[in-house]
Design an enzyme around this catalytic site. Structure first.
Site, PDB file in Angstrom:
ATOM      1  N   LYS A  16       0.842  -1.203   0.000  1.00 18.33           N
ATOM      2  CA  LYS A  16       0.000   0.000   0.000  1.00 18.33           C
ATOM      3  C   LYS A  16       0.880   1.257   0.000  1.00 18.33           C
ATOM      4  CE  LYS A  16      -3.758  -2.417   2.410  1.00 18.33           C
ATOM      5  NZ  LYS A  16      -4.859  -2.280   3.392  1.00 18.33           N
ATOM      6  N   TYR A  56     -12.120  -3.479  -3.525  1.00 20.40           N
ATOM      7  CA  TYR A  56     -12.684  -3.472  -2.168  1.00 20.40           C
ATOM      8  C   TYR A  56     -14.211  -3.480  -2.183  1.00 20.40           C
ATOM      9  CZ  TYR A  56      -8.146  -2.558   0.096  1.00 20.40           C
ATOM     10  OH  TYR A  56      -6.868  -2.659   0.589  1.00 20.40           O
ATOM     11  N   ASN A 123      -2.130   0.028   6.873  1.00 25.50           N
ATOM     12  CA  ASN A 123      -1.549  -1.198   7.431  1.00 25.50           C
ATOM     13  C   ASN A 123      -0.608  -1.912   6.451  1.00 25.50           C
ATOM     14  OD1 ASN A 123      -3.468  -2.159   5.714  1.00 25.50           O
ATOM     15  ND2 ASN A 123      -4.706  -3.202   7.250  1.00 25.50           N
ATOM     16  N   HIS A 126      -1.494  -5.616   1.541  1.00 27.21           N
ATOM     17  CA  HIS A 126      -2.717  -6.382   1.323  1.00 27.21           C
ATOM     18  C   HIS A 126      -2.356  -7.780   0.835  1.00 27.21           C
ATOM     19  CE1 HIS A 126      -6.612  -7.588  -0.427  1.00 27.21           C
ATOM     20  NE2 HIS A 126      -5.874  -8.060  -1.423  1.00 27.21           N
ATOM     21  N   GLU A 137      -8.740 -10.932  -7.688  1.00 26.39           N
ATOM     22  CA  GLU A 137      -7.816  -9.797  -7.577  1.00 26.39           C
ATOM     23  C   GLU A 137      -6.661  -9.914  -8.572  1.00 26.39           C
ATOM     24  OE1 GLU A 137      -6.945  -9.817  -3.361  1.00 26.39           O
ATOM     25  OE2 GLU A 137      -9.036  -9.355  -2.882  1.00 26.39           O
TER      26      GLU A 137
HETATM   27  P1  IDP Z   1      -7.570  -7.091   5.463  1.00 22.93           P
HETATM   28  O1  IDP Z   1      -6.777  -6.084   4.654  1.00 22.93           O
HETATM   29  O2  IDP Z   1      -6.816  -7.521   6.686  1.00 22.93           O
HETATM   30  O3  IDP Z   1      -8.093  -8.230   4.636  1.00 22.93           O
HETATM   31  P2  IDP Z   1     -10.299  -6.031   5.405  1.00 22.93           P
HETATM   32  O4  IDP Z   1     -11.300  -6.252   6.470  1.00 22.93           O
HETATM   33  O5  IDP Z   1     -10.455  -6.754   4.103  1.00 22.93           O
HETATM   34  O6  IDP Z   1      -8.850  -6.308   6.040  1.00 22.93           O
HETATM   35  O7  IDP Z   1     -10.252  -4.479   5.127  1.00 22.93           O
HETATM   36  C1  IDP Z   1      -9.572  -3.959   4.011  1.00 22.93           C
HETATM   37  C2  IDP Z   1      -8.777  -2.749   4.447  1.00 22.93           C
HETATM   38  O8  IDP Z   1      -9.664  -1.747   4.917  1.00 22.93           O
HETATM   39  C3  IDP Z   1      -7.822  -2.993   5.609  1.00 22.93           C
HETATM   40  O9  IDP Z   1      -6.597  -3.587   5.218  1.00 22.93           O
HETATM   41  C4  IDP Z   1      -7.633  -1.595   6.132  1.00 22.93           C
HETATM   42  O10 IDP Z   1      -6.733  -0.865   5.284  1.00 22.93           O
HETATM   43  C5  IDP Z   1      -9.037  -1.007   5.973  1.00 22.93           C
HETATM   44  N1  IDP Z   1      -9.829  -1.171   7.208  1.00 22.93           N
HETATM   45  C6  IDP Z   1     -10.369  -2.317   7.688  1.00 22.93           C
HETATM   46  N2  IDP Z   1     -11.049  -2.104   8.827  1.00 22.93           N
HETATM   47  C7  IDP Z   1     -10.940  -0.781   9.065  1.00 22.93           C
HETATM   48  C8  IDP Z   1     -11.456   0.070  10.111  1.00 22.93           C
HETATM   49  O11 IDP Z   1     -12.133  -0.355  11.054  1.00 22.93           O
HETATM   50  N3  IDP Z   1     -11.125   1.398  10.018  1.00 22.93           N
HETATM   51  C9  IDP Z   1     -10.380   1.897   8.987  1.00 22.93           C
HETATM   52  N4  IDP Z   1      -9.884   1.129   7.995  1.00 22.93           N
HETATM   53  C10 IDP Z   1     -10.170  -0.185   8.038  1.00 22.93           C
HETATM   54 MG    MG Z   2      -9.444  -8.195   3.024  1.00 21.61          MG
END
Ligand code: IDP
Ligand code: MG
Length: 149
Positions: A16, A56, A123, A126, A137
């Site tokens: 990212k 997403y 974070n 991905h 994807e």
């Molecule tokens: P993942 O990346 O661990 O699979 P997902 O639930 O698929 O997590 O969410 C996609 C992305 O959305 C996350 O990597 C993060 O960047 C963002 N995200 C997920 N939950 C939150 C939240 O509660 N607040 C803000 N951003 C979030």
């Molecule tokens: Mg995810």
């Protein structure tokens, strides 16, 4: 799934914008290579809104969706296809929990957590969460399918 196809499992991994700005590209690639995984494709690009909304799409109704898209547009990303035994599950383990504050030591998100100033969406990396999303994807980010050597 037979043993051979399992060993050749493919997944989509994306560094990212924060991972690139924080100079964690080499670290992430090195961790995947050390685990024995093979890189099949890599490109650095500025994503657009359309591809990110598709990527997403399951999160469209979440309160953080717009913030997530804006963050993913804030700089280039590195899109990759990787291959290896059980790579979909293993790459997810190597990333750690979605919330970097909760990500375990030894994981990418855990080891590079900066503290409370780091937003949840920032974070670093991905990885696809299932065979179905890996296929979707991979096809979305690498539509030419020219990654089998
Ligand atoms: P993942 O990346 O661990 O699979 P997902 O639930 O698929 O997590 O969410 C996609 C992305 O959305 C996350 O990597 C993060 O960047 C963002 N995200 C997920 N939950 C939150 C939240 O509660 N607040 C803000 N951003 C979030
Ligand atoms: Mg995810």
């Amino acid at each position: 799934m037979n043993e051979t196809s399992h060993q050749k499992e493919k997944t989509f991994i994306m560094i990212k914008p924060d991972g690139i700005k924080r100079k964690l590209v080499g670290e992430i690639i090195q961790r995947l290579e050390k685990k024995g995984f093979q890189m099949l494709a890599l490109k650095m690009l500025q994503a657009n809104r359309k591809i990110l909304v598709e990527h997403y799409t399951e999160l469209k109704a979440k309160f953080f969706f717009e913030e997530l898209i804006d963050f993913m547009l804030s700089g280039p990303v590195i899109a990759m296809i990787w291959q290896g035994e059980n790579i979909i599950n293993t790459a997810r383990q190597m990333l750690g929990a979605t919330n970097p504050a909760e990500a375990a030591p030894g994981t990418i998100r855990g080891d590079f957590y900066l503290g409370p100033q780091q937003k949840i969406n920032e974070n670093i990396c991905h990885a696809s969460d299932s065979l179905e999303s890996a296929k979707k994807e991979t096809a979305l980010w690498f539509p030419k399918k020219n990654y089998t050597w």
